[in-house]
Design a protein around this motif. Structure first.
Motif, PDB file in Angstrom:
ATOM      1  N   GLU A  38      15.058 -88.808  15.037  1.00 57.05           N
ATOM      2  CA  GLU A  38      16.332 -88.389  15.161  1.00 57.05           C
ATOM      3  C   GLU A  38      16.531 -86.874  14.325  1.00 57.05           C
ATOM      4  O   GLU A  38      17.212 -86.234  15.095  1.00 57.05           O
ATOM      5  N   THR A  39      16.026 -86.789  13.576  1.00 54.75           N
ATOM      6  CA  THR A  39      16.147 -85.353  12.739  1.00 54.75           C
ATOM      7  C   THR A  39      15.586 -84.358  13.867  1.00 54.75           C
ATOM      8  O   THR A  39      15.993 -83.275  13.725  1.00 54.75           O
ATOM      9  N   THR A  40      14.241 -84.719  14.334  1.00 55.79           N
ATOM     10  CA  THR A  40      13.908 -83.683  15.244  1.00 55.79           C
ATOM     11  C   THR A  40      14.736 -83.516  16.423  1.00 55.79           C
ATOM     12  O   THR A  40      14.958 -82.459  16.900  1.00 55.79           O
ATOM     13  N   ARG A  41      15.443 -84.493  16.945  1.00 60.82           N
ATOM     14  CA  ARG A  41      16.356 -84.470  17.966  1.00 60.82           C
ATOM     15  C   ARG A  41      17.426 -83.737  17.525  1.00 60.82           C
ATOM     16  O   ARG A  41      17.823 -82.744  18.402  1.00 60.82           O
ATOM     17  N   GLU A  42      17.913 -83.705  16.444  1.00 60.86           N
ATOM     18  CA  GLU A  42      19.155 -82.872  16.017  1.00 60.86           C
ATOM     19  C   GLU A  42      18.723 -81.394  15.801  1.00 60.86           C
ATOM     20  O   GLU A  42      19.461 -80.422  16.067  1.00 60.86           O
ATOM     21  N   LEU A  43      17.673 -81.235  15.347  1.00 62.30           N
ATOM     22  CA  LEU A  43      16.944 -80.080  15.210  1.00 62.30           C
ATOM     23  C   LEU A  43      17.091 -79.192  16.730  1.00 62.30           C
ATOM     24  O   LEU A  43      17.450 -78.210  16.666  1.00 62.30           O
ATOM     25  N   PHE A  44      16.167 -80.014  17.465  1.00 64.13           N
ATOM     26  CA  PHE A  44      16.081 -79.420  18.689  1.00 64.13           C
ATOM     27  C   PHE A  44      17.449 -79.218  19.518  1.00 64.13           C
ATOM     28  O   PHE A  44      17.617 -78.142  20.183  1.00 64.13           O
ATOM     29  N   CYS A  45      18.228 -80.058  19.191  1.00 64.29           N
ATOM     30  CA  CYS A  45      19.896 -79.729  19.825  1.00 64.29           C
ATOM     31  C   CYS A  45      20.386 -78.379  19.346  1.00 64.29           C
ATOM     32  O   CYS A  45      21.056 -77.688  19.907  1.00 64.29           O
ATOM     33  N   MET A  46      20.063 -78.366  17.889  1.00 68.27           N
ATOM     34  CA  MET A  46      20.687 -77.324  17.288  1.00 68.27           C
ATOM     35  C   MET A  46      20.058 -75.905  17.954  1.00 68.27           C
ATOM     36  O   MET A  46      20.453 -74.947  17.913  1.00 68.27           O
TER      37      MET A  46
ATOM     38  N   CYS B  76      19.461 -86.593  24.302  1.00 69.41           N
ATOM     39  CA  CYS B  76      19.836 -88.283  24.061  1.00 69.41           C
ATOM     40  C   CYS B  76      19.306 -89.023  25.161  1.00 69.41           C
ATOM     41  O   CYS B  76      18.609 -90.100  24.706  1.00 69.41           O
ATOM     42  N   GLY B  77      19.352 -88.685  26.294  1.00 74.64           N
ATOM     43  CA  GLY B  77      18.862 -89.476  27.507  1.00 74.64           C
ATOM     44  C   GLY B  77      17.300 -89.796  27.450  1.00 74.64           C
ATOM     45  O   GLY B  77      17.091 -90.902  27.588  1.00 74.64           O
ATOM     46  N   VAL B  78      16.816 -88.678  27.096  1.00 73.41           N
ATOM     47  CA  VAL B  78      15.201 -88.870  27.182  1.00 73.41           C
ATOM     48  C   VAL B  78      14.760 -89.935  25.937  1.00 73.41           C
ATOM     49  O   VAL B  78      13.861 -90.898  26.108  1.00 73.41           O
ATOM     50  N   ARG B  79      15.498 -89.860  24.772  1.00 72.32           N
ATOM     51  CA  ARG B  79      14.914 -90.652  23.640  1.00 72.32           C
ATOM     52  C   ARG B  79      15.508 -91.888  23.907  1.00 72.32           C
ATOM     53  O   ARG B  79      14.560 -93.048  23.256  1.00 72.32           O
ATOM     54  N   GLU B  80      16.742 -92.249  24.409  1.00 76.39           N
ATOM     55  CA  GLU B  80      17.238 -93.272  24.768  1.00 76.39           C
ATOM     56  C   GLU B  80      16.374 -94.379  25.316  1.00 76.39           C
ATOM     57  O   GLU B  80      15.895 -95.516  25.324  1.00 76.39           O
TER      58      GLU B  80
ATOM     59  N   ALA C   7      25.611 -76.377  26.594  1.00 79.97           N
ATOM     60  CA  ALA C   7      24.721 -76.790  25.499  1.00 79.97           C
ATOM     61  C   ALA C   7      25.035 -78.339  25.133  1.00 79.97           C
ATOM     62  O   ALA C   7      24.170 -79.077  24.909  1.00 79.97           O
ATOM     63  N   ASP C   8      26.229 -78.607  25.405  1.00 89.82           N
ATOM     64  CA  ASP C   8      26.677 -80.030  24.874  1.00 89.82           C
ATOM     65  C   ASP C   8      26.207 -80.904  26.345  1.00 89.82           C
ATOM     66  O   ASP C   8      25.752 -82.000  25.924  1.00 89.82           O
ATOM     67  N   LEU C   9      26.140 -80.308  27.400  1.00 92.90           N
ATOM     68  CA  LEU C   9      25.844 -81.243  28.495  1.00 92.90           C
ATOM     69  C   LEU C   9      24.304 -81.316  28.390  1.00 92.90           C
ATOM     70  O   LEU C   9      23.651 -82.631  28.622  1.00 92.90           O
ATOM     71  N   ILE C  10      23.523 -80.405  27.987  1.00 94.03           N
ATOM     72  CA  ILE C  10      22.246 -80.412  27.911  1.00 94.03           C
ATOM     73  C   ILE C  10      21.695 -81.393  26.774  1.00 94.03           C
ATOM     74  O   ILE C  10      20.927 -82.374  26.804  1.00 94.03           O
ATOM     75  N   LYS C  11      22.471 -81.531  25.645  1.00 94.38           N
ATOM     76  CA  LYS C  11      22.181 -82.331  24.733  1.00 94.38           C
ATOM     77  C   LYS C  11      22.570 -83.714  25.037  1.00 94.38           C
ATOM     78  O   LYS C  11      21.654 -84.624  24.690  1.00 94.38           O
ATOM     79  N   GLU C  12      23.548 -83.974  25.717  1.00 88.79           N
ATOM     80  CA  GLU C  12      23.652 -85.344  26.226  1.00 88.79           C
ATOM     81  C   GLU C  12      22.842 -85.879  27.156  1.00 88.79           C
ATOM     82  O   GLU C  12      22.305 -87.045  27.180  1.00 88.79           O
TER      83      GLU C  12
END
Length: 190
Positions: A12-20, A181-185, A172-177
């Motif tokens: 989750e931390t890695t996902r947030e970091l990559f999103c930022m 998010c989609g890959v990890r879910e 950026a928000d679209l890529i994030k979602e």
């Protein structure tokens, strides 16, 4: 001793970091490409101005009779023709000096290179993210690369940066979602 092997990666931390990072890199690339376009347009404008006025100076200085006719079109006496030629000469020298000092062509190339570097790092992050397990050393490697490319590019004006942010935040928000998010879910469900 603090080593990479001792560090346990939190997905989750890695996902947030990559999103930022994705958001920052997307905006940085857009801002640098925009700055490159501005610099290229400025270089072309100054070049056209310099060439036009240099040709005008050559033409007016060798054709005194034409200068008198040209001056009469604007209701001016031909006595002002030396002033016109001198003024045009001064404009050519000043704009040529400005073009040399401002180095718009060189700055455009540096901004393009920076935009490419930021885009390349975004793609590298996407490749890492597509893997199920991201080793902490990979995150540190990406961080080192990010730090390295932020040291060399020319500065982007705050107005250009803010415009790039306004233009790219939705993407950026679209890529994030859809990507992060989609890959990890999907991975979590397997």
């Amino acid at each position: 001793m603090d080593g990479y092997d001792d560090y346990q990666s939190d997905p989750e931390t890695t996902r947030e970091l990559f999103c930022m990072w994705n958001e920052r890199l997307l905006i940085a690339a857009a801002a640098h490409y925009s700055a490159a376009n501005y610099c290229e347009a400025s270089e072309k404008t100054l070049s056209i101005f310099n060439i036009s006025f240099a040709i005008s100076v050559l033409f007016f200085s060798s054709n005194g009779a034409y200068v008198g006719s040209f001056m009469s079109l604007f209701g001016l006496s031909s006595d002002y023709s030396p002033l016109l030629v001198s003024t045009l000469s001064l404009l050519v020298v000043l704009s040529s000096a400005a073009q040399y000092i401002l180095q718009f062509g060189n700055r455009a190339a540096l901004h393009k290179q920076a935009g490419n570097e930021f885009s390349n790092l975004r793609r590298k992050i996407e490749r890492y993210w597509s893997k199920n397990n991201i080793h902490p050393e990979a995150v540190h490697s990406l961080n080192r690369t990010y730090n390295m490319i932020t040291k060399s590019p020319p500065l982007v004006g705050s107005w250009t940066w803010k415009k790039a942010k306004r233009d790219k935040i939705a993407e950026a928000d679209l890529i994030k979602e859809s990507f992060y998010c989609g890959v990890r879910e999907e991975t979590a469900r397997e």
